[in-house]
Design a protein around this motif. Sequence first.
Motif, PDB file in Angstrom:
ATOM      1  N   TYR A  21      28.036  40.004  52.589  1.00 39.93           N
ATOM      2  CA  TYR A  21      27.173  41.066  52.113  1.00 39.93           C
ATOM      3  C   TYR A  21      27.720  41.649  50.812  1.00 39.93           C
ATOM      4  O   TYR A  21      28.874  41.443  50.461  1.00 39.93           O
ATOM      5  N   ALA A  22      26.895  42.395  50.112  1.00 40.15           N
ATOM      6  CA  ALA A  22      27.281  42.970  48.821  1.00 40.15           C
ATOM      7  C   ALA A  22      28.383  44.012  48.974  1.00 40.15           C
ATOM      8  O   ALA A  22      29.153  44.241  48.053  1.00 40.15           O
ATOM      9  N   GLU A  25      34.338  44.464  51.190  1.00 43.36           N
ATOM     10  CA  GLU A  25      35.441  44.964  50.376  1.00 43.36           C
ATOM     11  C   GLU A  25      36.415  43.869  49.971  1.00 43.36           C
ATOM     12  O   GLU A  25      36.915  43.870  48.846  1.00 43.36           O
ATOM     13  N   VAL A  26      36.689  42.935  50.847  1.00 44.36           N
ATOM     14  CA  VAL A  26      37.653  41.880  50.539  1.00 44.36           C
ATOM     15  C   VAL A  26      37.153  41.024  49.387  1.00 44.36           C
ATOM     16  O   VAL A  26      37.884  40.744  48.427  1.00 44.36           O
ATOM     17  N   ILE A  27      35.894  40.628  49.446  1.00 43.70           N
ATOM     18  CA  ILE A  27      35.322  39.789  48.387  1.00 43.70           C
ATOM     19  C   ILE A  27      35.222  40.575  47.092  1.00 43.70           C
ATOM     20  O   ILE A  27      35.534  40.054  46.010  1.00 43.70           O
ATOM     21  N   ASN A  28      34.801  41.848  47.165  1.00 48.45           N
ATOM     22  CA  ASN A  28      34.702  42.664  45.956  1.00 48.45           C
ATOM     23  C   ASN A  28      36.061  42.846  45.294  1.00 48.45           C
ATOM     24  O   ASN A  28      36.176  42.751  44.071  1.00 48.45           O
TER      25      ASN A  28
END
Length: 127
Positions: A21-22, A25-28
Amino acid sequence: EKAEENRRELEDAKNSSFSRYADDEVINDRLKSRIRSGDPMAALLSSNSSRRNNNPNSFNAGQQAQQNNSKPVYKGPPPAPNRFGIQPGYRWDGIDRGSGFEKKYLEAQNTKKADSEERYKWSVSDM
């Protein structure tokens, strides 16, 4: 060490859900930390990364660097206001060579605002 880190990431990916999903937090965080070629802020981020990581109040670090490397600023008498709030260039000699349109425009805006306030006060004066 890198192999261990890759193995750990694969284990985390295996245990996580398939959908992303947007607001993940880990990916961001991973995308924000990546340095891309052609990024104008990359040099600033790499030079200030150690200072930023050590200082919790580092949100001013970019502003301080910008002030040190900024262009010269006009240092004369305050200019006449304009409708866009644009400051004069540092080489401006302080002489307004305009047609007077800005002055008339701002006077009309101020007159309209003052009239509307006066009409409102008159309409509620008996309440």
